[in-house]
Design an enzyme around this catalytic site. Structure first.
Site, PDB file in Angstrom:
ATOM      1  N   GLU A  53       0.809  -1.231   0.000  1.00  0.00           N
ATOM      2  CA  GLU A  53       0.000   0.000   0.000  1.00  0.00           C
ATOM      3  C   GLU A  53       0.839   1.276   0.000  1.00  0.00           C
ATOM      4  O   GLU A  53       1.861   1.358   0.714  1.00  0.00           O
ATOM      5  CB  GLU A  53      -0.898   0.009   1.230  1.00  0.00           C
ATOM      6  CG  GLU A  53      -1.888   1.183   1.289  1.00  0.00           C
ATOM      7  CD  GLU A  53      -3.024   0.938   2.238  1.00  0.00           C
ATOM      8  OE1 GLU A  53      -2.866   1.213   3.441  1.00  0.00           O
ATOM      9  OE2 GLU A  53      -4.069   0.419   1.790  1.00  0.00           O
ATOM     10  N   LYS A  55       0.620   4.878   1.324  1.00  0.00           N
ATOM     11  CA  LYS A  55      -0.142   5.604   2.345  1.00  0.00           C
ATOM     12  C   LYS A  55       0.804   6.591   3.037  1.00  0.00           C
ATOM     13  O   LYS A  55       1.740   6.175   3.714  1.00  0.00           O
ATOM     14  CB  LYS A  55      -0.736   4.616   3.348  1.00  0.00           C
ATOM     15  CG  LYS A  55      -1.481   5.238   4.494  1.00  0.00           C
ATOM     16  CD  LYS A  55      -2.240   4.221   5.336  1.00  0.00           C
ATOM     17  CE  LYS A  55      -1.384   3.188   6.007  1.00  0.00           C
ATOM     18  NZ  LYS A  55      -2.163   2.331   6.950  1.00  0.00           N
ATOM     19  N   LYS A 115      -7.926   2.524  -2.959  1.00  0.00           N
ATOM     20  CA  LYS A 115      -8.308   2.442  -1.535  1.00  0.00           C
ATOM     21  C   LYS A 115      -9.015   3.747  -1.204  1.00  0.00           C
ATOM     22  O   LYS A 115      -8.400   4.801  -1.062  1.00  0.00           O
ATOM     23  CB  LYS A 115      -7.037   2.274  -0.707  1.00  0.00           C
ATOM     24  CG  LYS A 115      -7.288   1.788   0.712  1.00  0.00           C
ATOM     25  CD  LYS A 115      -7.569   0.320   0.733  1.00  0.00           C
ATOM     26  CE  LYS A 115      -7.608  -0.331   2.108  1.00  0.00           C
ATOM     27  NZ  LYS A 115      -6.726   0.109   3.136  1.00  0.00           N
ATOM     28  N   GLU A 164     -14.594  -5.211   2.185  1.00  0.00           N
ATOM     29  CA  GLU A 164     -13.907  -5.241   3.492  1.00  0.00           C
ATOM     30  C   GLU A 164     -14.888  -5.293   4.656  1.00  0.00           C
ATOM     31  O   GLU A 164     -15.818  -4.490   4.732  1.00  0.00           O
ATOM     32  CB  GLU A 164     -13.024  -4.005   3.622  1.00  0.00           C
ATOM     33  CG  GLU A 164     -12.343  -3.859   4.964  1.00  0.00           C
ATOM     34  CD  GLU A 164     -11.560  -2.556   5.061  1.00  0.00           C
ATOM     35  OE1 GLU A 164     -10.599  -2.374   4.271  1.00  0.00           O
ATOM     36  OE2 GLU A 164     -11.909  -1.709   5.903  1.00  0.00           O
ATOM     37  N   ASN A 185     -10.502  -6.636   7.843  1.00  0.00           N
ATOM     38  CA  ASN A 185      -9.609  -5.618   8.394  1.00  0.00           C
ATOM     39  C   ASN A 185      -9.332  -5.945   9.849  1.00  0.00           C
ATOM     40  O   ASN A 185     -10.257  -6.025  10.663  1.00  0.00           O
ATOM     41  CB  ASN A 185     -10.213  -4.221   8.254  1.00  0.00           C
ATOM     42  CG  ASN A 185      -9.115  -3.154   8.262  1.00  0.00           C
ATOM     43  OD1 ASN A 185      -8.117  -3.329   8.970  1.00  0.00           O
ATOM     44  ND2 ASN A 185      -9.290  -2.103   7.482  1.00  0.00           N
ATOM     45  N   GLU A 215      -6.104  -7.703   6.146  1.00  0.00           N
ATOM     46  CA  GLU A 215      -5.629  -6.325   5.994  1.00  0.00           C
ATOM     47  C   GLU A 215      -5.249  -5.716   7.346  1.00  0.00           C
ATOM     48  O   GLU A 215      -5.919  -5.945   8.342  1.00  0.00           O
ATOM     49  CB  GLU A 215      -6.746  -5.442   5.403  1.00  0.00           C
ATOM     50  CG  GLU A 215      -7.382  -5.923   4.144  1.00  0.00           C
ATOM     51  CD  GLU A 215      -8.632  -5.100   3.783  1.00  0.00           C
ATOM     52  OE1 GLU A 215      -8.761  -3.946   4.229  1.00  0.00           O
ATOM     53  OE2 GLU A 215      -9.489  -5.637   3.056  1.00  0.00           O
ATOM     54  N   SER A 216      -4.171  -4.969   7.383  1.00  0.00           N
ATOM     55  CA  SER A 216      -3.767  -4.160   8.544  1.00  0.00           C
ATOM     56  C   SER A 216      -3.010  -4.927   9.612  1.00  0.00           C
ATOM     57  O   SER A 216      -3.348  -6.076   9.923  1.00  0.00           O
ATOM     58  CB  SER A 216      -4.966  -3.473   9.221  1.00  0.00           C
ATOM     59  OG  SER A 216      -5.628  -2.607   8.343  1.00  0.00           O
TER      60      SER A 216
END
Ligand SMILES: O=C(O)c1ccccc1NCC(=O)[C@H](O)[C@H](O)COP(=O)(O)O
Length: 262
Positions: A53, A55, A115, A164, A185, A215-216
């Protein structure tokens, strides 16, 4: 009002302003509107599984890295062997932009996920016009009807959908939506609490025909190995790479290590 409500309230105002400045017809006249999309789902199944990603900052971590240009970052991710790229396009809270998406599109030949906090079909058209291959739909901020409408809009334009969820309730309302991938997530988007256990807890509730994405909060390869046991084929990683001075190099080291434990 929690951060997610604030983001959505601002997003609605942003979209109304953009609609007055850039009509849908202008989006549809983009040369990228005719482009055949790449499959993120297939790339995850057949490649490293890493969605790397871009970000610059976030509500939970504030500034992560504002010094690098997006072309160098995403090119480094592709060179590292990422299966896909995630580009934050929200400006106010993440420091991203649609221009970042366009620069990324011009820089790599692997699938790109826009995103964004999608609430309006206009944003789906933007995603296509600026070169995205897939869009993110966040169950926490959408009704089943909204997810169905936006997913069908994306699919009609040849894009894929990553839907998500964060909990069982969000997953249950998503199961009839026309999506290619379900992302879990690990971050609670309201409290910012992060737990990999969330992906493990929800994995068995995700239909086998959908690609599972975690994710994350992923920062080591052992976590990936564990999540693969639970059927995950995609892993969305942002901060662990973006917090370094060379995210592409960090991704290359991570993916090389991943291959060594596979
Ligand atoms: O990251 C946040 O603080 C955040 C807050 C509210 C909504 C979304 C947020 N993040 C978006 C993401 O889900 C992450 O950027 C993505 O999953 C990568 O997470 P990480 O690897 O932990 O940077």
């Amino acid at each position: 009002m929690n951060i997610l409500d604030k983001i959505i309230a601002d997003k609605a105002k942003e979209i109304e302003l953009k609609k007055s400045l850039i009509p849908v017809s202008q989006l549809e006249s983009s040369v990228l509107f005719e482009r055949k999309c790449l499959s993120l789902a297939e790339s995850l199944k057949n490649g490293s599984g890493i969605i790397a990603e871009h970000k610059r900052r976030s509500p939970s971590k504030s500034v992560i890295n504002q010094d690098l240009n997006v072309q160098d970052v995403v090119y480094g991710y592709e060179k590292a062997g990422a299966s896909g790229i995630s580009v934050l396009t929200d400006g106010k809270y993440f420091g991203g932009s649609l221009e970042d998406l366009l620069y990324a599109r011009a820089s790599v030949n692997i699938p790109i996920l826009r995103k964004e906090f999608m609430i309006d079909e206009y944003q789906v058209l933007e995603a296509k016009a600026y070169g995205a291959d897939a869009i993110l739909l966040i169950a926490a901020v959408l009704t089943e009807q909204q997810m169905t409408y936006l997913a069908n809009s994306a699919k009609s334009l040849g894009m894929e959908v990553l839907l998500e969820v964060h909990n069982e309730e969000e997953l249950k309302k998503s199961l009839e939506v026309n999506t290619d991938m379900i992302g879990v997530n690990n971050r609670n988007l309201k409290s910012f609490e992060v737990s990999i256990e969330n992906s493990k807890k929800l994995s068995s509730l995700i239909p086998d025909q959908l690609v599972k994405v975690s994710e994350s909060g992923i920062s080591n390869t052992n976590t990936i190995a564990e999540l693969k046991i639970f059927g995950y084929q995609g892993f969305l990683i942002g901060e662990n790479f973006m917090k370094t001075s060379n995210p592409g190099q960090a991704a290359e080291k991570f993916i090389t290590e991943l291959k060594s434990i596979a």
